[in-house]
Design a protein around this motif. Sequence first.
Motif, mmCIF file in Angstrom:
data_model
loop_
_atom_site.group_PDB
_atom_site.id
_atom_site.type_symbol
_atom_site.label_atom_id
_atom_site.label_comp_id
_atom_site.label_asym_id
_atom_site.label_seq_id
_atom_site.Cartn_x
_atom_site.Cartn_y
_atom_site.Cartn_z
ATOM 1 N N TYR A 6 7.017 24.198 9.267
ATOM 2 C CA TYR A 6 7.706 25.222 10.233
ATOM 3 C C TYR A 6 6.810 26.452 10.312
ATOM 4 O O TYR A 6 6.493 26.712 11.384
ATOM 5 C CB TYR A 6 9.025 25.303 10.063
ATOM 6 C CG TYR A 6 9.845 26.268 10.698
ATOM 7 C CD1 TYR A 6 10.258 25.843 12.287
ATOM 8 C CD2 TYR A 6 10.065 27.612 10.604
ATOM 9 C CE1 TYR A 6 10.740 26.956 13.117
ATOM 10 C CE2 TYR A 6 10.710 28.487 11.724
ATOM 11 C CZ TYR A 6 10.937 28.175 12.815
ATOM 12 O OH TYR A 6 11.508 28.981 13.608
ATOM 13 N N TYR A 7 6.752 27.149 9.258
ATOM 14 C CA TYR A 7 6.119 28.258 9.035
ATOM 15 C C TYR A 7 4.409 28.141 9.347
ATOM 16 O O TYR A 7 4.028 29.143 10.014
ATOM 17 C CB TYR A 7 6.323 28.997 7.707
ATOM 18 C CG TYR A 7 7.810 29.551 7.745
ATOM 19 C CD1 TYR A 7 8.141 30.778 8.532
ATOM 20 C CD2 TYR A 7 8.587 28.957 6.856
ATOM 21 C CE1 TYR A 7 9.608 30.930 8.574
ATOM 22 C CE2 TYR A 7 10.160 29.486 6.717
ATOM 23 C CZ TYR A 7 10.270 30.648 7.567
ATOM 24 O OH TYR A 7 11.600 31.131 7.542
ATOM 25 N N LEU A 8 3.974 27.245 8.807
ATOM 26 C CA LEU A 8 2.601 26.873 9.048
ATOM 27 C C LEU A 8 2.299 26.921 10.530
ATOM 28 O O LEU A 8 1.473 27.584 10.924
ATOM 29 C CB LEU A 8 2.225 25.652 8.379
ATOM 30 C CG LEU A 8 0.650 25.367 8.625
ATOM 31 C CD1 LEU A 8 -0.296 26.395 7.846
ATOM 32 C CD2 LEU A 8 0.475 23.872 8.012
ATOM 33 N N PHE A 9 3.055 26.045 11.056
ATOM 34 C CA PHE A 9 2.917 25.643 12.723
ATOM 35 C C PHE A 9 3.081 27.101 13.604
ATOM 36 O O PHE A 9 2.429 27.629 14.508
ATOM 37 C CB PHE A 9 3.543 24.515 13.184
ATOM 38 C CG PHE A 9 3.048 23.327 12.893
ATOM 39 C CD1 PHE A 9 1.875 23.141 13.328
ATOM 40 C CD2 PHE A 9 3.765 22.462 12.323
ATOM 41 C CE1 PHE A 9 1.223 21.774 13.001
ATOM 42 C CE2 PHE A 9 3.051 21.057 11.934
ATOM 43 C CZ PHE A 9 1.898 20.796 12.312
ATOM 44 N N LEU A 40 2.904 24.519 18.727
ATOM 45 C CA LEU A 40 4.499 24.528 18.995
ATOM 46 C C LEU A 40 4.959 23.410 19.034
ATOM 47 O O LEU A 40 6.035 23.029 18.720
ATOM 48 C CB LEU A 40 4.696 25.129 20.450
ATOM 49 C CG LEU A 40 4.505 26.750 20.443
ATOM 50 C CD1 LEU A 40 4.555 27.386 21.903
ATOM 51 C CD2 LEU A 40 5.529 27.339 19.500
ATOM 52 N N GLY A 41 4.188 22.228 19.368
ATOM 53 C CA GLY A 41 4.771 20.714 19.310
ATOM 54 C C GLY A 41 4.888 20.384 17.974
ATOM 55 O O GLY A 41 5.824 19.705 17.638
ATOM 56 N N GLY A 42 4.078 20.728 16.898
ATOM 57 C CA GLY A 42 4.261 20.647 15.556
ATOM 58 C C GLY A 42 5.341 21.316 15.001
ATOM 59 O O GLY A 42 6.133 20.705 14.190
ATOM 60 N N LEU A 43 5.522 22.521 15.598
ATOM 61 C CA LEU A 43 6.877 23.104 15.009
ATOM 62 C C LEU A 43 8.092 22.402 15.528
ATOM 63 O O LEU A 43 8.712 22.332 14.647
ATOM 64 C CB LEU A 43 6.702 24.748 15.726
ATOM 65 C CG LEU A 43 7.608 25.578 15.429
ATOM 66 C CD1 LEU A 43 6.808 27.075 15.194
ATOM 67 C CD2 LEU A 43 8.717 25.813 15.882
ATOM 68 N N TYR A 44 8.157 21.836 16.780
ATOM 69 C CA TYR A 44 9.390 21.152 16.974
ATOM 70 C C TYR A 44 9.456 19.663 16.282
ATOM 71 O O TYR A 44 10.601 19.740 15.908
ATOM 72 C CB TYR A 44 9.304 20.688 18.461
ATOM 73 C CG TYR A 44 9.074 21.824 19.439
ATOM 74 C CD1 TYR A 44 10.285 22.869 19.293
ATOM 75 C CD2 TYR A 44 8.481 22.196 20.676
ATOM 76 C CE1 TYR A 44 10.195 23.827 19.974
ATOM 77 C CE2 TYR A 44 8.608 22.883 21.531
ATOM 78 C CZ TYR A 44 9.741 24.287 21.381
ATOM 79 O OH TYR A 44 9.612 25.018 21.809
ATOM 80 N N PHE A 45 8.296 19.361 15.944
ATOM 81 C CA PHE A 45 8.386 17.931 14.961
ATOM 82 C C PHE A 45 9.029 18.452 13.780
ATOM 83 O O PHE A 45 9.736 17.610 13.071
ATOM 84 C CB PHE A 45 6.961 17.517 14.718
ATOM 85 C CG PHE A 45 6.676 16.298 15.997
ATOM 86 C CD1 PHE A 45 7.393 15.154 15.824
ATOM 87 C CD2 PHE A 45 5.718 16.666 16.943
ATOM 88 C CE1 PHE A 45 6.830 14.252 16.616
ATOM 89 C CE2 PHE A 45 5.673 16.027 18.011
ATOM 90 C CZ PHE A 45 6.214 14.548 17.751
ATOM 91 N N SER A 46 8.502 19.777 13.146
ATOM 92 C CA SER A 46 8.981 20.032 11.814
ATOM 93 C C SER A 46 10.455 20.330 11.622
ATOM 94 O O SER A 46 10.816 20.354 10.680
ATOM 95 C CB SER A 46 8.137 21.163 11.468
ATOM 96 O OG SER A 46 8.583 22.399 12.129
ATOM 97 N N VAL A 47 11.193 20.505 12.801
ATOM 98 C CA VAL A 47 12.586 20.948 12.668
ATOM 99 C C VAL A 47 13.412 19.738 13.233
ATOM 100 O O VAL A 47 14.382 19.654 13.444
ATOM 101 C CB VAL A 47 12.881 21.983 13.686
ATOM 102 C CG1 VAL A 47 12.409 23.370 12.989
ATOM 103 C CG2 VAL A 47 12.490 21.791 15.281
ATOM 104 N N ILE A 54 7.017 15.996 21.647
ATOM 105 C CA ILE A 54 6.137 14.886 22.301
ATOM 106 C C ILE A 54 5.954 15.524 23.676
ATOM 107 O O ILE A 54 5.001 15.508 24.180
ATOM 108 C CB ILE A 54 6.709 13.677 22.317
ATOM 109 C CG1 ILE A 54 6.590 12.920 20.816
ATOM 110 C CG2 ILE A 54 5.938 12.757 23.289
ATOM 111 C CD1 ILE A 54 7.300 11.617 20.584
ATOM 112 N N VAL A 55 6.988 16.110 24.390
ATOM 113 C CA VAL A 55 7.039 16.602 25.692
ATOM 114 C C VAL A 55 6.122 17.617 25.798
ATOM 115 O O VAL A 55 5.534 18.241 26.488
ATOM 116 C CB VAL A 55 8.298 16.919 26.463
ATOM 117 C CG1 VAL A 55 8.275 17.572 27.457
ATOM 118 C CG2 VAL A 55 9.107 15.513 26.443
#
Length: 159
Positions: A6-9, A40-47, A54-55
């Motif tokens: 989360y923090y990395l992304f 930001l997509g990776g951040l959403y995946f992490s939470v 994906i969207v």
Amino acid sequence: MAEFFYYLFGVIAVVFAAVAVTAKNVIRGGVALLGTFVALGGLYFSVGAEFIGIVQVIVYGGAIIVLYLFALMTLDLKRMEGEPVRLFSVAAGGFLSLALVAIIVYGGFSFFGSVHPAVSTAKGLAGPLFYRFLLPFEVVSVLLLVATIGAVSVGRGKE
């Protein structure tokens, strides 16, 4: 481990956003904006919000970035480089940016802890989006359409 990503992304998104805003080359700024959207997509995946992640990657990383680059390429940037910077425009933009940051920070503190995990799924997102918040959703879509038409109109100049 999810908190680390989360923090990395988040850091990656902020760095790419800073590059996107400060880049002098339009293409380089667009690619940095693409990096911001993917981070930001990776951040959403992490939470745990896989659908929104994906969207984010498909819509913003694919379609919106192409639209931005197309709109920026239609602008006559060589003509705009010689124009002086207007102090009122910088002050108004700075004020609006600070107001937006204040709203985001206030909203983040007021909604902290009240977001349900079901919102991250497609079903949980569709209900509020297409029933409860249908009017604001449509107003924002019309606003984005008007902004796009305005950007193309400004980019074409006087013909």
